[in-house]
Structure formats: structure tokens, C-alpha cells
Write a protein that holds these residues in place. Structure first.
Motif, PDB file in Angstrom:
ATOM      1  N   PRO A  72       0.813  -1.306   0.057  1.00  8.67           N
ATOM      2  CA  PRO A  72       0.044  -0.018  -0.199  1.00  8.67           C
ATOM      3  C   PRO A  72       1.052   1.156  -0.065  1.00  8.67           C
ATOM      4  CG  PRO A  72      -0.869  -1.528   1.568  1.00  8.67           C
ATOM      5  CD  PRO A  72       0.336  -2.242   0.973  1.00  8.67           C
ATOM      6  N   GLY A  73       0.471   2.348  -0.883  1.00  5.80           N
ATOM      7  CA  GLY A  73       1.246   3.228  -1.057  1.00  5.80           C
ATOM      8  C   GLY A  73       2.574   3.407  -1.652  1.00  5.80           C
ATOM      9  N   LYS A  74       2.992   2.218  -1.962  1.00  4.54           N
ATOM     10  CA  LYS A  74       4.292   1.916  -2.818  1.00  4.54           C
ATOM     11  C   LYS A  74       4.343   1.692  -4.182  1.00  4.54           C
ATOM     12  CE  LYS A  74       6.782   1.008   1.435  1.00  4.54           C
ATOM     13  NZ  LYS A  74       7.705   0.058   2.289  1.00  4.54           N
ATOM     14  N   GLU A  75       5.282   1.809  -4.985  1.00  7.98           N
ATOM     15  CA  GLU A  75       5.338   1.272  -6.362  1.00  7.98           C
ATOM     16  C   GLU A  75       5.394  -0.125  -6.411  1.00  7.98           C
ATOM     17  OE1 GLU A  75       6.961   5.406  -8.266  1.00  7.98           O
ATOM     18  OE2 GLU A  75       8.166   3.617  -8.528  1.00  7.98           O
ATOM     19  N   ARG A  76       5.073  -0.793  -7.652  1.00 10.36           N
ATOM     20  CA  ARG A  76       5.103  -1.932  -7.691  1.00 10.36           C
ATOM     21  C   ARG A  76       6.775  -2.479  -7.833  1.00 10.36           C
ATOM     22  NH1 ARG A  76       2.216  -3.937 -12.985  1.00 10.36           N
ATOM     23  NH2 ARG A  76       0.560  -4.019 -11.630  1.00 10.36           N
ATOM     24  N   GLU A  77       6.998  -3.244  -7.218  1.00  9.71           N
ATOM     25  CA  GLU A  77       8.619  -3.933  -7.084  1.00  9.71           C
ATOM     26  C   GLU A  77       8.643  -5.261  -7.508  1.00  9.71           C
ATOM     27  OE1 GLU A  77      11.383  -4.389  -3.016  1.00  9.71           O
ATOM     28  OE2 GLU A  77       9.290  -4.370  -2.806  1.00  9.71           O
ATOM     29  N   PHE A  78       9.953  -5.249  -8.395  1.00 11.10           N
ATOM     30  CA  PHE A  78      10.159  -6.707  -8.871  1.00 11.10           C
ATOM     31  C   PHE A  78      10.706  -7.644  -7.631  1.00 11.10           C
ATOM     32  CE2 PHE A  78      12.360  -9.704 -11.362  1.00 11.10           C
ATOM     33  CZ  PHE A  78      13.293 -10.103 -10.960  1.00 11.10           C
ATOM     34  N   VAL A  79      10.306  -8.889  -7.709  1.00 15.46           N
ATOM     35  CA  VAL A  79      10.603  -9.890  -6.874  1.00 15.46           C
ATOM     36  C   VAL A  79      11.551 -11.003  -7.504  1.00 15.46           C
ATOM     37  CG1 VAL A  79       9.771 -11.807  -5.126  1.00 15.46           C
ATOM     38  CG2 VAL A  79       8.487  -9.543  -5.499  1.00 15.46           C
ATOM     39  N   ALA A  80      11.259 -11.529  -8.255  1.00 10.46           N
ATOM     40  CA  ALA A  80      12.038 -12.746  -8.971  1.00 10.46           C
ATOM     41  C   ALA A  80      11.566 -12.907 -10.616  1.00 10.46           C
ATOM     42  CB  ALA A  80      11.961 -13.960  -8.152  1.00 10.46           C
ATOM     43  N   ALA A  81      12.170 -13.500 -11.222  1.00  5.62           N
ATOM     44  CA  ALA A  81      11.959 -13.870 -12.611  1.00  5.62           C
ATOM     45  C   ALA A  81      12.809 -14.963 -12.979  1.00  5.62           C
ATOM     46  CB  ALA A  81      12.451 -12.727 -13.597  1.00  5.62           C
ATOM     47  N   ILE A  82      12.167 -15.590 -14.224  1.00  7.62           N
ATOM     48  CA  ILE A  82      12.908 -16.683 -14.472  1.00  7.62           C
ATOM     49  C   ILE A  82      12.709 -16.854 -16.402  1.00  7.62           C
ATOM     50  CG2 ILE A  82      10.782 -18.156 -14.353  1.00  7.62           C
ATOM     51  CD1 ILE A  82      12.726 -20.356 -13.765  1.00  7.62           C
ATOM     52  N   ARG A  83      13.753 -17.174 -17.002  1.00  8.94           N
ATOM     53  CA  ARG A  83      13.665 -17.135 -18.377  1.00  8.94           C
ATOM     54  C   ARG A  83      13.827 -18.455 -18.823  1.00  8.94           C
ATOM     55  NH1 ARG A  83      16.205 -12.325 -21.016  1.00  8.94           N
ATOM     56  NH2 ARG A  83      14.445 -11.427 -20.267  1.00  8.94           N
ATOM     57  N   TRP A  84      13.030 -19.142 -19.461  1.00  6.81           N
ATOM     58  CA  TRP A  84      12.841 -20.607 -19.924  1.00  6.81           C
ATOM     59  C   TRP A  84      14.168 -20.928 -20.866  1.00  6.81           C
ATOM     60  CZ3 TRP A  84       9.770 -20.646 -16.461  1.00  6.81           C
ATOM     61  CH2 TRP A  84       8.548 -20.230 -16.616  1.00  6.81           C
ATOM     62  N   SER A  85      14.362 -20.104 -21.711  1.00  4.92           N
ATOM     63  CA  SER A  85      15.426 -20.368 -22.940  1.00  4.92           C
ATOM     64  C   SER A  85      16.668 -20.628 -22.378  1.00  4.92           C
ATOM     65  CB  SER A  85      15.309 -19.531 -24.091  1.00  4.92           C
ATOM     66  OG  SER A  85      15.746 -18.138 -23.604  1.00  4.92           O
ATOM     67  N   GLU A  86      17.205 -19.700 -21.141  1.00  4.03           N
ATOM     68  CA  GLU A  86      18.444 -19.679 -20.806  1.00  4.03           C
ATOM     69  C   GLU A  86      18.413 -20.378 -19.150  1.00  4.03           C
ATOM     70  OE1 GLU A  86      18.733 -15.085 -22.601  1.00  4.03           O
ATOM     71  OE2 GLU A  86      19.121 -15.585 -20.540  1.00  4.03           O
ATOM     72  N   ASP A  87      17.187 -20.781 -18.816  1.00  2.00           N
ATOM     73  CA  ASP A  87      17.127 -21.305 -17.657  1.00  2.00           C
ATOM     74  C   ASP A  87      17.774 -20.335 -16.474  1.00  2.00           C
ATOM     75  OD1 ASP A  87      18.001 -24.357 -15.847  1.00  2.00           O
ATOM     76  OD2 ASP A  87      16.251 -23.111 -15.661  1.00  2.00           O
ATOM     77  N   SER A  88      17.367 -19.235 -16.752  1.00  2.00           N
ATOM     78  CA  SER A  88      18.280 -18.126 -15.760  1.00  2.00           C
ATOM     79  C   SER A  88      17.312 -17.591 -14.903  1.00  2.00           C
ATOM     80  CB  SER A  88      18.702 -16.878 -16.740  1.00  2.00           C
ATOM     81  OG  SER A  88      19.633 -17.431 -17.442  1.00  2.00           O
TER      82      SER A  88
END
Length: 123
Positions: A39-55
Motif C-alpha cells: 500500500p502506498g508504494k510502487e510495484r516492486e520486482f521480486v523474481a523472474a525466470i527465463r525458460w530459454s536460458e534457464d536463468s
């Protein structure tokens, strides 16, 4: 579409696993990620996964405590969260992006978003 589940009210130090069910078309997007917004804050990145690189990528606050994973058979993305803290309280949303040059940590590059699931961590 993307449908998150698994949120809830937990105590500090507890663990929680979020799920994001996706259609096969969306699940095959290049990159999938979790973002959160308190609440009251901007959207924040937490985690991501990329299939092709398995990164995988993690925010500083998530690294070492959260794990992003996928189940191809179920077209489901997960976020395993351990040692939760009150500052982790937020609405967590999953996202999917098709562009191969998408910047994983930037929300602007994602094409699909779920409605979010609330995570509340009490002290």
C-alpha cells in the motif's frame, strides 16, 4: 490468463508458496516473473525466470529467501518464500512477457498480468 493463489496471513519467520496458473500459450512466454506492491508504494520486482536460458533473477530483498520455479506439466509458476518478514507484506502478482530482449526486472516489458494475491506477514 494468469491466476495467482496461495497468499494469506502468516507470522514472521513462516514460509509460504505462491502459485500462478497460466494457459499454455502464456506459460510458453519467454520470461515469467513475480512482482509485489505494498500500500502506498510502487510495484516492486521480486523474481523472474527465463525458460530459454534457464536463468533466474532476484531482488536483493528476495535473494536467499525466495525461490522462483516452474512446473511445465501443470503450466504453473511458483514462488517459494521462506523466513518471511513484515516488510514482505504486499499484493503479489505474476507476469509473463514474450519479448526475447525483455528486461526481467522492469514491469513495463511484460504482456500479461494476474490479479494478484495478498500476502500479510505479522510481527
Amino acid at each position: 490468463r494468469l491466476v495467482e493463489s496461495g497468499g494469506g496471513l502468516v507470522q514472521a519467520g513462516d514460509s509460504l508458496t505462491l502459485s500462478c496458473a497460466a494457459s499454455e500459450l502464456i506459460f510458453n512466454s519467454v520470461t515469467m516473473a513475480w512482482f509485489r506492491q505494498a500500500p502506498g508504494k510502487e510495484r516492486e520486482f521480486v523474481a523472474a525466470i527465463r525458460w530459454s536460458e534457464d536463468s533466474t533473477w532476484y531482488s536483493d530483498s528476495a535473494a536467499g529467501r525466495f525461490t522462483i520455479a516452474r512446473d511445465n506439466a501443470k503450466n504453473t509458476l511458483y514462488l517459494q518464500m521462506h523466513n518471511l518478514k513484515p516488510e514482505d507484506t504486499a499484493v503479489y502478482s505474476c507476469a509473463a512477457g514474450r519479448a526475447s530482449d525483455l528486461i526481467a526486472m522492469a514491469p513495463t516489458g511484460y504482456d500479461y498480468w494476474g490479479q494478484g494475491t495478498q500476502v500479510t506477514v505479522s510481527s
